[in-house]
Design a protein around this motif. Structure first.
Motif, short mmCIF file in Angstrom:
data_model
loop_
_atom_site.label_atom_id
_atom_site.label_comp_id
_atom_site.label_asym_id
_atom_site.label_seq_id
_atom_site.Cartn_x
_atom_site.Cartn_y
_atom_site.Cartn_z
N PHE A 118 0.84 -1.20 0.00
CA PHE A 118 0.00 0.00 0.00
C PHE A 118 0.87 1.24 0.00
N GLU A 119 0.21 2.40 -0.17
CA GLU A 119 0.95 3.64 -0.36
C GLU A 119 0.77 4.57 0.84
N SER A 120 -0.12 5.54 0.73
CA SER A 120 -0.08 6.64 1.69
C SER A 120 -1.01 6.49 2.89
N ARG A 121 -1.89 5.53 2.91
CA ARG A 121 -2.86 5.43 4.01
C ARG A 121 -2.31 4.54 5.13
N PRO A 122 -1.82 5.10 6.24
CA PRO A 122 -1.26 4.26 7.30
C PRO A 122 -2.28 3.36 7.98
N ARG A 142 3.72 -4.05 3.18
CA ARG A 142 4.76 -3.15 2.68
C ARG A 142 4.13 -1.78 2.49
N ALA A 143 4.52 -0.84 3.36
CA ALA A 143 3.96 0.51 3.30
C ALA A 143 4.71 1.35 2.29
N GLY A 144 4.04 2.38 1.77
CA GLY A 144 4.70 3.34 0.91
C GLY A 144 5.72 4.15 1.69
N SER A 145 6.68 4.70 0.99
CA SER A 145 7.74 5.44 1.67
C SER A 145 7.19 6.63 2.45
N GLU A 146 6.11 7.25 1.94
CA GLU A 146 5.58 8.44 2.61
C GLU A 146 4.91 8.10 3.94
N SER A 147 4.44 6.85 4.11
CA SER A 147 3.73 6.48 5.34
C SER A 147 4.52 5.49 6.20
N ASP A 195 0.94 -16.34 -0.61
CA ASP A 195 -0.11 -17.04 -1.35
C ASP A 195 -0.95 -16.11 -2.22
N VAL A 196 -1.07 -14.85 -1.83
CA VAL A 196 -1.86 -13.89 -2.60
C VAL A 196 -1.33 -12.49 -2.30
N ILE A 197 -1.41 -11.60 -3.29
CA ILE A 197 -0.98 -10.21 -3.14
C ILE A 197 -2.21 -9.30 -3.26
N VAL A 198 -2.29 -8.30 -2.39
CA VAL A 198 -3.34 -7.28 -2.47
C VAL A 198 -2.68 -5.91 -2.55
N PRO A 199 -2.78 -5.21 -3.68
CA PRO A 199 -2.25 -3.84 -3.76
C PRO A 199 -3.31 -2.83 -3.36
N ARG A 200 -2.92 -1.84 -2.56
CA ARG A 200 -3.81 -0.74 -2.18
C ARG A 200 -3.11 0.56 -2.53
N GLY A 201 -3.51 1.18 -3.62
CA GLY A 201 -2.87 2.42 -4.01
C GLY A 201 -3.33 2.87 -5.37
N GLY A 202 -2.52 3.70 -5.99
CA GLY A 202 -2.87 4.29 -7.27
C GLY A 202 -2.76 3.32 -8.42
#
Length: 413
Positions: A118-122, A142-147, A195-202
């Motif tokens: 994911f990216e910016s949402r902590p 795995r958090a985005g660098s900004e968060s 086993d599975v990947i979930v992306p949360r972001g743009g």
């Protein structure tokens, strides 16, 4: 990264057999730990915010990143909400007996190790971790660098809560580096650990994950959502639902991006719908019919029908009935969420059956595309693929199943 995967796989084996009450106790304890760590989380978030402002990140990103006491309390309450859900593991999905006397059960089981990028949402740290844990999985986050600082503080608090109740600390692991190579490592599956990947972001992140992942992905690339105002639509309802679908929150994936109006009711419905949107500050890009009702409507291009604006902009087209509306949605949509407004039950039935989207709606806003609104407590994301997890991905969708076969000495002839 391989060591993280190894530890997660070991934790997943333990989590798969943890009783429901123990998981719920751990989640409630994690909520308490989050509240106790509120000051440390806010301090970490302040550092993330200062860095984000120095980099000139946009206001929308800053809003997603920002935490305050109320938001921390909301995160803790979300954990408690997940704890209150029924245990999805061990559900008996089917039971039947074969003529030879074998009894066969299909039973819900955890997926194993879920990787969340994911990216910016902590807050995703807590939401994803809680949902994975409730479903008996281990999570690699795995958090985005900004968060990163904020996410680390939240993860540390959650892990403290887990360990107080005897659950494995490795059930929730936050990748401890900002190095983008960590994303690539996760997409390979970490030697079979994930086993599975979930992306949360743009869109950029999701596209990369879908292109490069060597394990299954639960995700949606875009939310090009439609509202179709059918000939038999109640105008007052249509005005309310269209406004809400587009403008309640313009930056969410369930926001309507295209309004389709049946030519059979355009004379009475089109102008009020378009005027409502314009007067509310929404830019309208329309076809010739939409442009004819208000000079503020600008011409729509072919690209507009394929665009997820995530802003106060909508494209409007008049179509020749239900078949044309379905054709437009199938041709330009993203299989996320699409709604029909009509008092004609037969037309609604056809729309619900023929539109191949993860969520299809009759006489309601597209902005109900949310795990909380579905009664899931929270969601790890929305998936538009055709695997078993489709629409809001909650705890039930974070399970798979196995068959348990019981016999009395039967052999196959």
């Amino acid at each position: 990264m391989r060591e993280i995967g190894r530890r997660a796989r070991a934790a997943a084996r333990r989590m798969a057999v943890v009783p429901g009450p123990a998981k719920d106790e751990a989640l409630r304890e994690a909520a308490r730990a989050l509240r106790e760590a509120g000051a440390a989380i806010l301090e970490a978030n302040a550092a993330d915010m200062a860095e984000a402002r120095a980099k000139g990140l946009p206001a929308a990103t800053l809003d997603r990143l920002a935490l305050n006491p109320a938001r921390i309390e909301a995160i803790a309450e979300a954990l408690e909400s997940v704890a209150g859900l029924p245990d999805p593991v061990g559900r008996r999905l089917a039971t039947y007996e074969r003529p030879n006397g074998l009894t066969i059960e299909r039973v819900a089981t955890p997926l194993g190790v879920v990787g969340v990028i994911f990216e910016s949402r902590p807050n995703v740290t807590a939401d994803a971790g809680a949902l994975c844990l409730k479903a008996g999985n281990a999570a690699i986050l795995r958090a985005g660098s900004e968060s990163h600082r904020s996410a680390t503080a939240i993860a540390e608090a959650m892990i403290a809560g887990l360990t107080r109740t005897g659950l494995p600390a490795d059930a929730i692991q936050l990748v401890p580096t900002r190095d983008r190579a960590a994303v690539g490592a996760m997409l390979t599956g970490l030697d079979g650990a994930i086993d599975v990947i979930v992306p949360r972001g743009g869109k950029g992140l999701v596209a990369r994950v879908q292109d490069e992942a060597r394990v299954p992905v639960f995700a949606h690339l875009e939310g090009i959502c439609h509202v179709f105002v059918h000939a038999a639509a109640d105008l007052a309802m249509a005005r309310s639902v269209v406004r809400n679908s587009k403008l309640r929150r313009t930056g969410v994936c369930g926001a309507a991006e295209t309004l389709l109006v049946d030519r059979a009711c355009a004379a009475t419905h089109l102008a009020p719908l378009v005027t409502d949107l314009l007067d509310a500050g929404c830019a309208v890009r329309g076809d010739d019919a939409a442009r004819a009702v208000d000079s503020r409507v600008t011409p729509a291009t072919e690209e507009d029908w394929r665009t997820e604006y995530l802003d106060a902009i909508i494209s409007v087209r008049v179509v020749d009935g239900l078949d044309a509306a379905i054709d437009h949605i199938e041709g330009y949509g993203s299989h996320h969420t699409d709604s029909i407004l009509t008092e004609d039950e037969a037309a609604a039935g056809r729309f619900l059956a023929e539109v191949d989207s993860a969520i299809v709606v009759h006489n309601a806003s597209t902005q109900f595309a949310d795990g909380g609104e579905f009664g899931f407590g929270a969601e790890i994301g929305i998936a538009t693929g055709r695997m078993h997890a489709r629409g809001p991905v909650g705890v039930e969708q974070l399970t798979t199943f196995k068959y348990r076969v019981r016999g009395a000495g039967q052999i196959r002839p």
